[in-house]
Design a protein around this motif. Structure first.
Motif, PDB file in Angstrom:
ATOM      1  N   GLU A   1       0.725  -0.982  -0.031  1.00  0.00           N
ATOM      2  CA  GLU A   1      -0.179  -0.121  -0.171  1.00  0.00           C
ATOM      3  C   GLU A   1       0.719   1.212   0.044  1.00  0.00           C
ATOM      4  N   ARG A   2       1.862   1.242   0.794  1.00  0.00           N
ATOM      5  CA  ARG A   2       2.828   2.214   0.728  1.00  0.00           C
ATOM      6  C   ARG A   2       3.354   2.427  -0.359  1.00  0.00           C
ATOM      7  N   LEU A   3       3.840   1.648  -1.265  1.00  0.00           N
ATOM      8  CA  LEU A   3       4.345   1.711  -2.620  1.00  0.00           C
ATOM      9  C   LEU A   3       3.374   2.245  -3.535  1.00  0.00           C
ATOM     10  N   GLY A   4       2.192   2.357  -3.048  1.00  0.00           N
ATOM     11  CA  GLY A   4       1.102   2.694  -4.349  1.00  0.00           C
ATOM     12  C   GLY A   4       0.319   1.619  -4.847  1.00  0.00           C
ATOM     13  N   GLU A   5       0.547   0.184  -4.461  1.00  0.00           N
ATOM     14  CA  GLU A   5      -0.078  -0.818  -4.700  1.00  0.00           C
ATOM     15  C   GLU A   5       0.071  -1.096  -6.160  1.00  0.00           C
TER      16      GLU A   5
ATOM     17  N   ALA B   1       9.405   3.840   3.140  1.00  0.00           N
ATOM     18  CA  ALA B   1       8.789   2.706   2.228  1.00  0.00           C
ATOM     19  C   ALA B   1      10.088   2.309   1.294  1.00  0.00           C
ATOM     20  N   GLN B   2      10.838   3.198   0.692  1.00  0.00           N
ATOM     21  CA  GLN B   2      11.964   2.643   0.216  1.00  0.00           C
ATOM     22  C   GLN B   2      13.032   1.954   0.813  1.00  0.00           C
ATOM     23  N   ASN B   3      13.054   2.483   1.907  1.00  0.00           N
ATOM     24  CA  ASN B   3      13.926   1.591   2.741  1.00  0.00           C
ATOM     25  C   ASN B   3      13.513   0.261   3.236  1.00  0.00           C
TER      26      ASN B   3
ATOM     27  N   VAL C   1       7.098  -9.184  -2.878  1.00  0.00           N
ATOM     28  CA  VAL C   1       7.907  -8.951  -2.112  1.00  0.00           C
ATOM     29  C   VAL C   1       7.337  -7.968  -0.991  1.00  0.00           C
ATOM     30  N   SER C   2       6.419  -7.103  -1.483  1.00  0.00           N
ATOM     31  CA  SER C   2       5.898  -6.025  -0.521  1.00  0.00           C
ATOM     32  C   SER C   2       4.523  -6.395  -0.037  1.00  0.00           C
ATOM     33  N   ASP C   3       4.219  -7.750  -0.159  1.00  0.00           N
ATOM     34  CA  ASP C   3       2.971  -8.077   0.758  1.00  0.00           C
ATOM     35  C   ASP C   3       1.845  -8.011  -0.183  1.00  0.00           C
TER      36      ASP C   3
END
Length: 157
Positions: A27-31, A121-123, A75-77
């Motif tokens: 979600e934090r990556l913008g889906e 989110a990048q980290n 990887v980002s769930d």
């Protein structure tokens, strides 16, 4: 008065029990849309990177794009399953060194910056990609190794 106190106590307990959930990394990556933008930005960055561009000369860019979107989503769930080859298979024979790896990380950070992804989110994404480092940099160690339970569960082409 006692009834009011009990109602207030119940209300307070209910408020405490409903703690807000933290957004997932996906979600934090913008889906899906955000991850697609990150990958498209990364492809643009690689296109201007003389250190990395030769590695992509014979690459099917459409497939690369599709599989990288899947991988970052998983990887980002996110709700995706990575269906590409293992990192060892993908990077076998490339003879990569840390300057290549660092160049890709730099380009990925630039791609995320361009997409407006927050530093936290990048980290978090980079931290989830770190375990792939050894397989990317030493693919022969993984290709020649006996399969593990993890390998048996990996979905490939």
């Amino acid at each position: 008065m006692r009834l009011l106190t009990i109602i207030a106590l119940i209300w307070l307990l209910a408020a405490c029990s409903t703690t807000p959930t933290q957004p997932t990394l996906y979600e934090r990556l913008g889906e899906q849309e955000g991850i697609t933008t990150i990958v498209d930005n990364l492809l643009y960055e690689i296109g201007g990177n003389d250190t990395l561009l030769p590695f992509f000369a014979a690459t099917n860019i459409s497939r690369f794009r599709e599989k990288l979107i899947e991988q970052l989503c998983q990887v980002s769930d996110g709700p995706c399953d990575y269906t590409g080859d293992s990192m060892a298979q993908v990077h076998a024979g490339m003879d990569l060194n840390d300057s290549h790896f660092n160049a890709l990380v730099t380009d990925l950070v630039a791609a995320m910056d361009e997409a407006g992804v927050a530093t936290g989110a990048q980290n978090d994404l980079l931290a989830r990609l770190v375990p792939m480092y050894d397989e990317v940099m030493n693919p022969d160690d993984y290709i020649n190794a006996e399969p593990t339970d993890t390998d048996a569960n990996r979905v490939t082409r």
